[in-house]
Design a protein around this motif. Sequence first.
Motif, PDB file in Angstrom:
ATOM      1  N   GLY A   1      10.794  27.763  26.540  1.00  0.00           N
ATOM      2  CA  GLY A   1      10.735  27.281  27.904  1.00  0.00           C
ATOM      3  C   GLY A   1      11.769  26.207  28.137  1.00  0.00           C
ATOM      4  O   GLY A   1      12.522  25.839  27.244  1.00  0.00           O
ATOM      5  N   PHE A   2      11.809  25.704  29.373  1.00  0.00           N
ATOM      6  CA  PHE A   2      12.815  24.709  29.716  1.00  0.00           C
ATOM      7  C   PHE A   2      12.289  23.777  30.798  1.00  0.00           C
ATOM      8  O   PHE A   2      11.350  24.098  31.526  1.00  0.00           O
ATOM      9  CB  PHE A   2      14.102  25.382  30.208  1.00  0.00           C
ATOM     10  CG  PHE A   2      13.936  26.062  31.540  1.00  0.00           C
ATOM     11  CD1 PHE A   2      14.251  25.399  32.712  1.00  0.00           C
ATOM     12  CD2 PHE A   2      13.425  27.345  31.619  1.00  0.00           C
ATOM     13  CE1 PHE A   2      14.072  26.012  33.950  1.00  0.00           C
ATOM     14  CE2 PHE A   2      13.246  27.972  32.840  1.00  0.00           C
ATOM     15  CZ  PHE A   2      13.566  27.304  34.008  1.00  0.00           C
ATOM     16  N   PHE A   3      12.922  22.624  30.879  1.00  0.00           N
ATOM     17  CA  PHE A   3      12.680  21.664  31.944  1.00  0.00           C
ATOM     18  C   PHE A   3      14.033  21.204  32.446  1.00  0.00           C
ATOM     19  O   PHE A   3      14.932  20.926  31.650  1.00  0.00           O
ATOM     20  CB  PHE A   3      11.874  20.460  31.439  1.00  0.00           C
ATOM     21  CG  PHE A   3      10.475  20.812  31.064  1.00  0.00           C
ATOM     22  CD1 PHE A   3       9.455  20.731  31.992  1.00  0.00           C
ATOM     23  CD2 PHE A   3      10.180  21.252  29.784  1.00  0.00           C
ATOM     24  CE1 PHE A   3       8.164  21.083  31.653  1.00  0.00           C
ATOM     25  CE2 PHE A   3       8.891  21.605  29.432  1.00  0.00           C
ATOM     26  CZ  PHE A   3       7.877  21.525  30.367  1.00  0.00           C
TER      27      PHE A   3
ATOM     28  N   ILE B   1      16.386  20.600  29.308  1.00  0.00           N
ATOM     29  CA  ILE B   1      15.696  20.398  28.031  1.00  0.00           C
ATOM     30  C   ILE B   1      15.194  21.774  27.614  1.00  0.00           C
ATOM     31  O   ILE B   1      14.342  22.354  28.293  1.00  0.00           O
ATOM     32  CB  ILE B   1      14.539  19.399  28.176  1.00  0.00           C
ATOM     33  CG1 ILE B   1      15.077  18.027  28.595  1.00  0.00           C
ATOM     34  CG2 ILE B   1      13.742  19.305  26.881  1.00  0.00           C
ATOM     35  CD1 ILE B   1      13.991  17.041  28.991  1.00  0.00           C
ATOM     36  N   LEU B   2      15.730  22.304  26.530  1.00  0.00           N
ATOM     37  CA  LEU B   2      15.374  23.636  26.041  1.00  0.00           C
ATOM     38  C   LEU B   2      14.385  23.481  24.895  1.00  0.00           C
ATOM     39  O   LEU B   2      14.648  22.754  23.935  1.00  0.00           O
ATOM     40  CB  LEU B   2      16.623  24.376  25.564  1.00  0.00           C
ATOM     41  CG  LEU B   2      17.748  24.500  26.589  1.00  0.00           C
ATOM     42  CD1 LEU B   2      19.029  24.977  25.921  1.00  0.00           C
ATOM     43  CD2 LEU B   2      17.342  25.434  27.697  1.00  0.00           C
ATOM     44  N   ILE B   3      13.266  24.159  24.982  1.00  0.00           N
ATOM     45  CA  ILE B   3      12.235  24.104  23.947  1.00  0.00           C
ATOM     46  C   ILE B   3      12.345  25.366  23.108  1.00  0.00           C
ATOM     47  O   ILE B   3      12.208  26.477  23.616  1.00  0.00           O
ATOM     48  CB  ILE B   3      10.820  24.016  24.552  1.00  0.00           C
ATOM     49  CG1 ILE B   3      10.743  22.936  25.642  1.00  0.00           C
ATOM     50  CG2 ILE B   3       9.781  23.816  23.459  1.00  0.00           C
ATOM     51  CD1 ILE B   3      10.996  21.532  25.184  1.00  0.00           C
ATOM     52  N   HIS B   4      12.601  25.197  21.812  1.00  0.00           N
ATOM     53  CA  HIS B   4      12.679  26.314  20.874  1.00  0.00           C
ATOM     54  C   HIS B   4      11.445  26.252  19.975  1.00  0.00           C
ATOM     55  O   HIS B   4      11.123  25.201  19.428  1.00  0.00           O
ATOM     56  CB  HIS B   4      13.943  26.220  20.019  1.00  0.00           C
ATOM     57  CG  HIS B   4      15.203  26.252  20.821  1.00  0.00           C
ATOM     58  ND1 HIS B   4      15.828  27.416  21.169  1.00  0.00           N
ATOM     59  CD2 HIS B   4      15.941  25.250  21.360  1.00  0.00           C
ATOM     60  CE1 HIS B   4      16.916  27.141  21.878  1.00  0.00           C
ATOM     61  NE2 HIS B   4      17.003  25.831  22.014  1.00  0.00           N
ATOM     62  N   SER B   5      10.763  27.366  19.829  1.00  0.00           N
ATOM     63  CA  SER B   5       9.508  27.376  19.093  1.00  0.00           C
ATOM     64  C   SER B   5       9.253  28.780  18.565  1.00  0.00           C
ATOM     65  O   SER B   5       9.953  29.725  18.923  1.00  0.00           O
ATOM     66  CB  SER B   5       8.376  26.947  20.028  1.00  0.00           C
ATOM     67  OG  SER B   5       7.189  26.748  19.333  1.00  0.00           O
TER      68      SER B   5
END
Length: 124
Positions: free
Chosen positions: A91-93, A5-9
């Motif tokens: 960040g990532f999970f 799961i890639l978080i783009h912000s």
Amino acid sequence: MKYVILIHSNPQPWGHPTADFLPQYEPLSAAEREQQGAEFDALLNDLSERGELVGGQALGDPRDARLFRYEGGRRKMTDGPYAETAEHFAGFFLIDVADQARAEEVAEQFSGPGETVELRPLAQ
């Protein structure tokens, strides 16, 4: 099946948790922010208890990134951020779930105002 799961912000200034630095969260009351934080913590706890959360990490400021390319027969390094974009990788999970439907169910819970969440399977 493992997924990332890639978080783009694009929080300004860069910081974590990103919600503390995104303008989309400013109108929320302290109680609403606290509830969202508690819900996110509960999600992570649930994933851990199920054995589905493999790991994850917030990333530092994209201005501190370095981009490496191979051009004209030579290696070249440039300063970050890595791309001209409104959003940066925050960040990532890494999760390990039964199937794609479960991965989508989990990833949907990571999305929030001002952020884009990308779900991608790991290469086998």
